[in-house]
Design a protein around this motif. Structure first.
Motif, PDB file in Angstrom:
ATOM      1  N   ILE A  39       0.855  -1.181   0.000  1.00 55.43           N
ATOM      2  CA  ILE A  39       0.000   0.000   0.000  1.00 55.43           C
ATOM      3  C   ILE A  39       0.890   1.229   0.000  1.00 55.43           C
ATOM      4  N   SER A  40       0.465   2.264  -0.706  1.00 52.62           N
ATOM      5  CA  SER A  40       1.269   3.486  -0.800  1.00 52.62           C
ATOM      6  C   SER A  40       1.339   4.174   0.561  1.00 52.62           C
ATOM      7  N   PRO A  41       2.372   4.988   0.809  1.00 60.74           N
ATOM      8  CA  PRO A  41       2.513   5.642   2.116  1.00 60.74           C
ATOM      9  C   PRO A  41       1.326   6.520   2.490  1.00 60.74           C
ATOM     10  N   ASN A  42       0.649   7.117   1.488  1.00 63.68           N
ATOM     11  CA  ASN A  42      -0.502   7.954   1.807  1.00 63.68           C
ATOM     12  C   ASN A  42      -1.805   7.173   1.849  1.00 63.68           C
ATOM     13  N   GLY A  43      -1.733   5.845   1.632  1.00 60.42           N
ATOM     14  CA  GLY A  43      -2.922   5.018   1.729  1.00 60.42           C
ATOM     15  C   GLY A  43      -3.899   5.173   0.598  1.00 60.42           C
ATOM     16  N   ALA A  44      -3.517   5.827  -0.499  1.00 62.59           N
ATOM     17  CA  ALA A  44      -4.436   6.072  -1.604  1.00 62.59           C
ATOM     18  C   ALA A  44      -4.415   4.972  -2.657  1.00 62.59           C
ATOM     19  N   PHE A  45      -3.340   4.183  -2.718  1.00 58.72           N
ATOM     20  CA  PHE A  45      -3.201   3.158  -3.754  1.00 58.72           C
ATOM     21  C   PHE A  45      -2.755   1.847  -3.113  1.00 58.72           C
ATOM     22  N   ALA A  46      -3.239   0.738  -3.691  1.00 55.06           N
ATOM     23  CA  ALA A  46      -2.814  -0.600  -3.306  1.00 55.06           C
ATOM     24  C   ALA A  46      -2.404  -1.344  -4.566  1.00 55.06           C
ATOM     25  N   ALA A  47      -1.345  -2.131  -4.457  1.00 52.64           N
ATOM     26  CA  ALA A  47      -0.834  -2.878  -5.603  1.00 52.64           C
ATOM     27  C   ALA A  47      -0.602  -4.319  -5.199  1.00 52.64           C
ATOM     28  N   CYS A  48      -0.786  -5.221  -6.152  1.00 48.74           N
ATOM     29  CA  CYS A  48      -0.545  -6.639  -5.894  1.00 48.74           C
ATOM     30  C   CYS A  48      -0.116  -7.314  -7.186  1.00 48.74           C
ATOM     31  N   THR A  49       0.511  -8.470  -7.044  1.00 54.14           N
ATOM     32  CA  THR A  49       0.898  -9.273  -8.188  1.00 54.14           C
ATOM     33  C   THR A  49       0.493 -10.714  -7.916  1.00 54.14           C
ATOM     34  N   ALA A  50       0.004 -11.401  -8.948  1.00 53.74           N
ATOM     35  CA  ALA A  50      -0.459 -12.777  -8.813  1.00 53.74           C
ATOM     36  C   ALA A  50       0.695 -13.742  -9.048  1.00 53.74           C
ATOM     37  N   SER A  51       0.636 -14.890  -8.355  1.00 55.21           N
ATOM     38  CA  SER A  51       1.713 -15.868  -8.463  1.00 55.21           C
ATOM     39  C   SER A  51       1.731 -16.560  -9.814  1.00 55.21           C
ATOM     40  N   SER A  52       0.568 -16.691 -10.468  1.00 56.89           N
ATOM     41  CA  SER A  52       0.496 -17.423 -11.733  1.00 56.89           C
ATOM     42  C   SER A  52       0.904 -16.567 -12.924  1.00 56.89           C
ATOM     43  N   SER A  53       0.296 -15.385 -13.053  1.00 54.18           N
ATOM     44  CA  SER A  53       0.554 -14.547 -14.227  1.00 54.18           C
ATOM     45  C   SER A  53       1.722 -13.599 -14.038  1.00 54.18           C
ATOM     46  N   GLY A  54       1.974 -13.157 -12.809  1.00 45.04           N
ATOM     47  CA  GLY A  54       3.034 -12.185 -12.563  1.00 45.04           C
ATOM     48  C   GLY A  54       2.648 -10.770 -12.887  1.00 45.04           C
ATOM     49  N   ALA A  55       1.410 -10.535 -13.362  1.00 45.41           N
ATOM     50  CA  ALA A  55       0.972  -9.185 -13.695  1.00 45.41           C
ATOM     51  C   ALA A  55       0.764  -8.363 -12.420  1.00 45.41           C
ATOM     52  N   VAL A  56       1.109  -7.080 -12.504  1.00 49.14           N
ATOM     53  CA  VAL A  56       0.954  -6.169 -11.376  1.00 49.14           C
ATOM     54  C   VAL A  56      -0.339  -5.381 -11.551  1.00 49.14           C
ATOM     55  N   ARG A  57      -1.160  -5.369 -10.533  1.00 44.75           N
ATOM     56  CA  ARG A  57      -2.424  -4.634 -10.555  1.00 44.75           C
ATOM     57  C   ARG A  57      -2.373  -3.542  -9.498  1.00 44.75           C
TER      58      ARG A  57
END
Length: 546
Positions: free
Chosen positions: A515-533
């Motif tokens: 999560i971003s320091p200001n709490g405005a954005f969250a990011a994750c990546t899946a183990s299968s595809s490796g794509a970042v969301r």
């Protein structure tokens, strides 16, 4: 708290101290369960022959790499829910590195790239599920040649996969003689020219690697009327074959003629795991009966004072026999896997795991003298991420546009106030929790002190500190009403923790999140595809992520 009596005490708020008649105080603590984490069954363990590393596979498909010299998990790869059935290490004949291979319940065989935290070059066995993997002894692999891995398959075949130097994955090479029924166990002869396999037919089959033909068959069952399942096999340096079956028996067989040397029945249920030391002097066994038993080779004629059962014949050389020594039982449920890991300097560690999700390490040289060590089964990689400086708790602009005029004015006023409060740093921290394929965003609780300190200056600090009790309030009165709480101060909560959003990734299990320091954005990546969301989080009152 004393129960009963004529006086009825109210339940305290979180963070409030209740004085007692004995002069002490009771603190009502607050506990939040941010995510539902459930341990998984350990189903496969494989120690690296050339390093103090162990690969561990779980029923959920998760993989872990443990450094047993420091007893820490150094890498973890989330799975896709398909159970791991077997693990093996193969040596690259060019650069000498050890590579990990993983078999799944769906019949796939893939290479594990720990540095990239993913599985690559997955190939189908073509014979159903793979129940056991065994790599040819590295000493018998010629330089520059492929390292063979034998797979015990569901269709009754033993298939050979070749690990080529510099090429990812393992490639199917050929099949040996097909046996009757499902093959559950496979092990290599130390020479690397033969294998032994066992399964549901209750027999141990010796197979020649060159021709693929069956050269010897051993009936492992004590009675022909009731066949057993041979769950595990091991071949000692002198060629002696050790087997563990569904009768709870550990049996030793002559590798040349197939004669039974000795039989031990010290377990009340199936033997699911076997491991022998490299020198062939010790053998460990466990299974549905979770006792981890130790068998040792003794001088001929010494006998056993610990309840040896079955044949008392000597080994193929006639120089020694095996005795049961002792057992340890740190597990509460079935032991599904165990293996030995070298630490260097001749030291070995036995690692066991099973249904209770525990990983337990035992020093081999002092197995009888020292207690085993329980490795932490909690997630080694942080599952909770904190945003200490969240953005002001304002609602999104499109949400205000769709609101009635009266609510627009109220939202505008609250937004301006929140902006001022945000500038003063009053927004409560946010927490991101990652589990399976879901992200949960929480807002932590806020205390009275933080509100008073943010909305008033140094002159008004006493009003906020008046809510403190005991020594903290007196310190504020004598030291100019400090704007920051001190260690040990008791804060009264004015706002409980809030669940702001739940986000389903939809691309498989989450391998990493932040999560971003200001709490405005969250990011994750899946183990299968490796794509970042990346997700943009709404205001504290929106309760959703976009």
């Amino acid at each position: 708290r004393k129960m009963g009596g004529s006086k009825r005490s109210a339940t305290p708020h979180a963070g409030v101290v209740e004085p007692s008649s004995q002069g002490t105080s009771l603190l009502a603590l607050h506990r939040s369960k941010f995510w539902d984490w459930t341990p998984s069954t350990v189903v496969a363990i494989a120690g690296c022959p050339g390093a103090p590393l162990a690969a561990v596979g779980y029923e959920t498909g998760d993989l872990e790499l443990w450094d047993l010299s420091h007893m820490t998990c150094i890498n973890r790869i989330p799975g896709d829910g398909v159970e791991v059935t077997a693990l093996a290490w193969a040596k690259d004949s060019l650069d000498g590195t050890w590579r990990t291979f993983c078999a799944m319940l769906d019949g796939s065989l893939a290479e594990v790239l720990w540095a990239q935290s993913k599985l690559v070059a997955s190939t189908d066995s073509g014979a159903g599920a793979i129940w056991s993997l065994a790599a040819q002894p590295a000493a018998s692999v010629q330089p520059g040649f492929a390292h063979p891995i034998a797979a015990a398959c569901d269709d009754g075949s033993v298939r050979i996969f070749a690990v080529e130097a510099g090429e990812p994955g393992a490639h199917y090479e050929r099949s040996l003689a097909r046996l009757q029924g499902r093959v559950l166990a496979v092990a290599w002869h130390p020479s690397g020219t033969a294998l032994v396999a066992g399964g549901v037919d209750g027999c141990i089959h010796a197979l020649d690697l060159g021709t693929g033909a069956e050269t010897m068959r051993i009936t492992a069952s004590a009675s022909t009327l009731r066949p057993v399942c041979v769950w595990r096999l091991a071949v000692l340096p002198d060629g002696t074959i050790a087997s563990g079956d569904s009768d709870g028996a550990v049996q030793l067989w002559d590798g040349r003629f197939g004669a039974q040397l000795q039989r031990f029945v010290h377990h009340s249920a199936d033997i699911l795991a076997l491991a022998a030391t490299p020198d062939g002097e010790s053998l460990f066994a466990s299974g549905v009966d979770p006792r981890v038993a130790l068998f040792r080779r003794a001088a001929a004629g010494s006998g056993s004072s610990h309840g040896q059962q079955g044949g008392g014949g000597s080994s193929a050389t006639g120089a020694s026999q095996w005795v049961y020594t002792h057992y340890k039982r740190p597990h509460t449920h079935d032991v599904r896997a165990l293996d030995l890991v070298p630490l260097g300097g001749g030291k070995l560690v036995l690692l066991t795991g099973g249904v209770d999700a525990q990983l337990i390490a035992y020093p081999v040289t002092s197995f009888l003298q020292e207690h085993p060590v329980r490795l932490s089964k909690c997630p080694q990689r942080p599952q909770v991420h904190l945003a200490l400086s969240p953005a002001p708790a304002t609602a999104p602009s499109h949400a205000q546009d769709s609101a009635p005029p009266a609510k627009k004015a109220k939202a505008a006023g609250s937004g301006a106030a929140a902006a001022d409060a945000g500038a003063a740093g009053t927004s409560a921290p946010r927490v991101l929790c990652a589990q399976h394929d879901t992200l949960d965003v929480w807002q932590l609780a806020r205390a009275q002190h933080s509100l008073g300190a943010s909305t008033s200056g140094a002159a008004d600090g006493g009003a906020a500190d008046a809510h403190h009790r005991g020594s903290s309030g007196r310190r504020g009165a004598h030291h100019g009403m400090s704007q920051h709480p001190q260690q040990g101060d008791v804060l009264e909560l004015v706002e409980a923790p809030r669940h702001l959003a739940r986000i389903t990734c939809g691309a498989g299990r989450i391998a990493s999140a932040c999560i971003s320091p200001n709490g405005a954005f969250a990011a994750c990546t899946a183990s299968s595809s490796g794509a970042v969301r990346v997700y943009r989080l709404g205001g504290a009152g929106s309760g959703s992520g976009e």
